[in-house]
Design a protein around this motif. Structure first.
Motif, PDB file in Angstrom:
ATOM      1  N   GLY A 138       0.802  -1.211   0.000  1.00  0.00           N
ATOM      2  CA  GLY A 138       0.000   0.000   0.000  1.00  0.00           C
ATOM      3  C   GLY A 138       0.836   1.263   0.000  1.00  0.00           C
ATOM      4  N   ARG A 139       2.111   1.154  -0.341  1.00  0.00           N
ATOM      5  CA  ARG A 139       3.004   2.306  -0.324  1.00  0.00           C
ATOM      6  C   ARG A 139       3.579   2.548  -1.715  1.00  0.00           C
ATOM      7  N   ASP A 140       3.921   3.801  -1.969  1.00  0.00           N
ATOM      8  CA  ASP A 140       4.537   4.174  -3.241  1.00  0.00           C
ATOM      9  C   ASP A 140       5.931   3.572  -3.300  1.00  0.00           C
ATOM     10  N   ALA A 141       6.143   2.654  -4.263  1.00  0.00           N
ATOM     11  CA  ALA A 141       7.402   1.914  -4.320  1.00  0.00           C
ATOM     12  C   ALA A 141       8.374   2.451  -5.357  1.00  0.00           C
ATOM     13  N   PHE A 142       8.011   3.519  -6.054  1.00  0.00           N
ATOM     14  CA  PHE A 142       8.867   3.983  -7.145  1.00  0.00           C
ATOM     15  C   PHE A 142      10.188   4.563  -6.641  1.00  0.00           C
ATOM     16  N   ASN A 143      10.186   5.116  -5.419  1.00  0.00           N
ATOM     17  CA  ASN A 143      11.446   5.600  -4.869  1.00  0.00           C
ATOM     18  C   ASN A 143      12.379   4.450  -4.526  1.00  0.00           C
TER      19      ASN A 143
ATOM     20  N   TYR B  62      -0.963   5.286  -6.242  1.00  0.00           N
ATOM     21  CA  TYR B  62      -0.354   4.715  -5.052  1.00  0.00           C
ATOM     22  C   TYR B  62       0.084   5.791  -4.055  1.00  0.00           C
ATOM     23  N   GLN B  63      -0.452   6.985  -4.234  1.00  0.00           N
ATOM     24  CA  GLN B  63      -0.286   8.043  -3.244  1.00  0.00           C
ATOM     25  C   GLN B  63      -1.603   8.200  -2.488  1.00  0.00           C
ATOM     26  N   HIS B  64      -1.520   8.531  -1.212  1.00  0.00           N
ATOM     27  CA  HIS B  64      -2.717   8.656  -0.387  1.00  0.00           C
ATOM     28  C   HIS B  64      -3.003  10.118  -0.085  1.00  0.00           C
ATOM     29  N   ARG B  65      -4.290  10.453  -0.023  1.00  0.00           N
ATOM     30  CA  ARG B  65      -4.723  11.805   0.305  1.00  0.00           C
ATOM     31  C   ARG B  65      -5.789  11.741   1.410  1.00  0.00           C
ATOM     32  N   THR B  66      -5.593  12.530   2.455  1.00  0.00           N
ATOM     33  CA  THR B  66      -6.574  12.648   3.523  1.00  0.00           C
ATOM     34  C   THR B  66      -7.509  13.812   3.215  1.00  0.00           C
TER      35      THR B  66
ATOM     36  N   VAL C 255     -23.214  18.385  -5.085  1.00  0.00           N
ATOM     37  CA  VAL C 255     -24.209  18.101  -4.051  1.00  0.00           C
ATOM     38  C   VAL C 255     -24.291  19.228  -3.041  1.00  0.00           C
ATOM     39  N   ASP C 256     -23.123  19.712  -2.594  1.00  0.00           N
ATOM     40  CA  ASP C 256     -23.083  20.781  -1.589  1.00  0.00           C
ATOM     41  C   ASP C 256     -22.065  21.839  -2.022  1.00  0.00           C
ATOM     42  N   PRO C 257     -22.498  22.857  -2.752  1.00  0.00           N
ATOM     43  CA  PRO C 257     -21.573  23.896  -3.232  1.00  0.00           C
ATOM     44  C   PRO C 257     -20.864  24.648  -2.109  1.00  0.00           C
ATOM     45  N   HIS C 258     -21.412  24.613  -0.889  1.00  0.00           N
ATOM     46  CA  HIS C 258     -20.836  25.354   0.225  1.00  0.00           C
ATOM     47  C   HIS C 258     -19.943  24.481   1.118  1.00  0.00           C
ATOM     48  N   ALA C 259     -19.692  23.255   0.710  1.00  0.00           N
ATOM     49  CA  ALA C 259     -18.845  22.361   1.503  1.00  0.00           C
ATOM     50  C   ALA C 259     -17.422  22.916   1.581  1.00  0.00           C
ATOM     51  N   PHE C 260     -16.815  22.770   2.750  1.00  0.00           N
ATOM     52  CA  PHE C 260     -15.426  23.196   2.966  1.00  0.00           C
ATOM     53  C   PHE C 260     -14.562  21.930   2.935  1.00  0.00           C
ATOM     54  N   ILE C 261     -13.655  21.868   1.965  1.00  0.00           N
ATOM     55  CA  ILE C 261     -12.879  20.650   1.721  1.00  0.00           C
ATOM     56  C   ILE C 261     -11.392  20.937   1.910  1.00  0.00           C
ATOM     57  N   ASN C 262     -10.764  20.178   2.776  1.00  0.00           N
ATOM     58  CA  ASN C 262      -9.319  20.291   2.999  1.00  0.00           C
ATOM     59  C   ASN C 262      -8.683  18.954   2.633  1.00  0.00           C
ATOM     60  N   THR C 263      -7.738  18.975   1.690  1.00  0.00           N
ATOM     61  CA  THR C 263      -7.055  17.764   1.239  1.00  0.00           C
ATOM     62  C   THR C 263      -5.584  17.845   1.616  1.00  0.00           C
ATOM     63  N   GLN C 264      -5.085  16.782   2.248  1.00  0.00           N
ATOM     64  CA  GLN C 264      -3.703  16.738   2.700  1.00  0.00           C
ATOM     65  C   GLN C 264      -3.011  15.492   2.170  1.00  0.00           C
ATOM     66  N   ARG C 265      -1.737  15.615   1.927  1.00  0.00           N
ATOM     67  CA  ARG C 265      -0.938  14.458   1.528  1.00  0.00           C
ATOM     68  C   ARG C 265      -0.698  13.562   2.740  1.00  0.00           C
ATOM     69  N   THR C 266      -0.846  12.257   2.553  1.00  0.00           N
ATOM     70  CA  THR C 266      -0.630  11.287   3.616  1.00  0.00           C
ATOM     71  C   THR C 266       0.616  10.471   3.289  1.00  0.00           C
ATOM     72  N   ASP C 267       1.658  10.590   4.108  1.00  0.00           N
ATOM     73  CA  ASP C 267       2.929   9.915   3.841  1.00  0.00           C
ATOM     74  C   ASP C 267       2.953   8.485   4.370  1.00  0.00           C
ATOM     75  N   SER C 268       2.205   8.209   5.425  1.00  0.00           N
ATOM     76  CA  SER C 268       2.220   6.867   6.015  1.00  0.00           C
ATOM     77  C   SER C 268       0.800   6.482   6.405  1.00  0.00           C
TER      78      SER C 268
ATOM     79  N   VAL D 285      -9.686   8.769   3.814  1.00  0.00           N
ATOM     80  CA  VAL D 285      -8.408   8.691   3.110  1.00  0.00           C
ATOM     81  C   VAL D 285      -8.655   7.996   1.781  1.00  0.00           C
ATOM     82  N   LEU D 286      -8.229   8.637   0.694  1.00  0.00           N
ATOM     83  CA  LEU D 286      -8.472   8.128  -0.651  1.00  0.00           C
ATOM     84  C   LEU D 286      -7.163   7.951  -1.403  1.00  0.00           C
ATOM     85  N   SER D 287      -7.232   7.216  -2.499  1.00  0.00           N
ATOM     86  CA  SER D 287      -6.108   7.172  -3.430  1.00  0.00           C
ATOM     87  C   SER D 287      -6.007   8.520  -4.133  1.00  0.00           C
TER      88      SER D 287
END
Length: 265
Positions: free
Chosen positions: A130-135, A178-182, A241-254, A225-227
């Protein structure tokens, strides 16, 4: 891939890493030390058969078959297309060749295939861990390029490392599976928003209840947490669905725990 090999890689005498680079390295060793010219297609297809067998068993048959089709076409075209120099400077060839190489690999991955070789290994490790193996593959390529440097000169090997680094960075920019986003979504329509996450990605989510301090009103916040390649689609559908939704997306390293990953087949 074939154009990149005959235009950038051969012009600068690079070893691009992976089974492609290993094939070129063996080809040059045979020509330089044994005096025998071995066709690139023979070496590339031979090296990829074992990796393809592992891929066929553990990742998916369609993925393996389309990947071998990609390897076969690339191998044949590399032998057929005449060498065409786009630039003479080795640094330019390393940088732009690496960018073209990364873009070509990402195109195959987006089509649920690969360019073979260490891509098979990368996908296998990513599917299992479940981890990015390209490095990790980048580190393995550095070892191979060090051998090439000891045999044919360090300047070519160092330029090849630049090529491989540009390939990896381009791949990370264009391909996010293979990158994760919270995602944190503050919304007044939690059931509808979670329905989108569930239907679009098959992922679960956690609902938090809180208070919006600006207006002192009750608010709902969904955590999931999504791909990386799911984020744009989910954001687009949530906005409808909800034009007023507040969405914060962060990179998940582990990430540890159950995480759904779309099967290859």
């Amino acid at each position: 891939m074939a154009f990149n090999l005959v235009s950038f890689v051969r012009t600068a005498g690079l070893f691009p890493g992976g089974f492609t680079g290993l094939s070129l390295l063996i080809q040059e060793i045979c020509a330089h030390y044994v005096g025998i010219h071995v066709p690139y297609s023979v070496l590339s297809l031979t090296l990829n058969i074992i990796a393809a067998a592992i891929c066929f068993r553990y990742i998916g048959r369609h993925f393996a078959l389309f990947s071998m089709l990609s390897v076969a076409i690339t191998s044949v075209l590399t032998d057929l297309i005449p060498t065409f120099a786009v630039a003479s400077d080795p640094l330019l060839n390393s940088v732009f060749g690496g960018i073209v190489n990364g873009a070509a690999i990402s195109l195959c991955l987006r089509a649920d295939a690969s360019t073979g070789g260490t891509d098979f290994i990368s996908i296998y490790l990513a599917e299992k861990s479940g981890r990015d193996a390209f490095n990790i593959i980048l580190a393995g390529n550095v070892v191979m390029l060090s051998i090439a440097g000891a045999l044919f000169g360090w300047e070519r090997a160092l330029y090849s490392m630049v090529f491989q680094f540009c390939t990896t960075q381009t791949l990370h920019t264009l391909f996010h599976r293979y990158q994760h986003r919270t995602m944190w979504i503050v919304t007044d329509m939690p059931e509808e928003v979670y329905g989108i996450i569930r239907d679009d990605t098959h992922h679960a989510a956690t609902l938090f209840q809180g208070t919006g301090l600006y207006k002192n009103e009750p608010r709902s916040m969904i955590y999931t947490v999504l791909s990386g390649d799911d984020v744009r689609r989910v954001v687009h559908d949530v906005r409808k669905v909800d034009p007023h939704a507040f969405i914060n997306t962060q990179r998940t390293d582990s990430l540890t725990g159950r995480f759904y990953r779309r099967p290859q087949d």
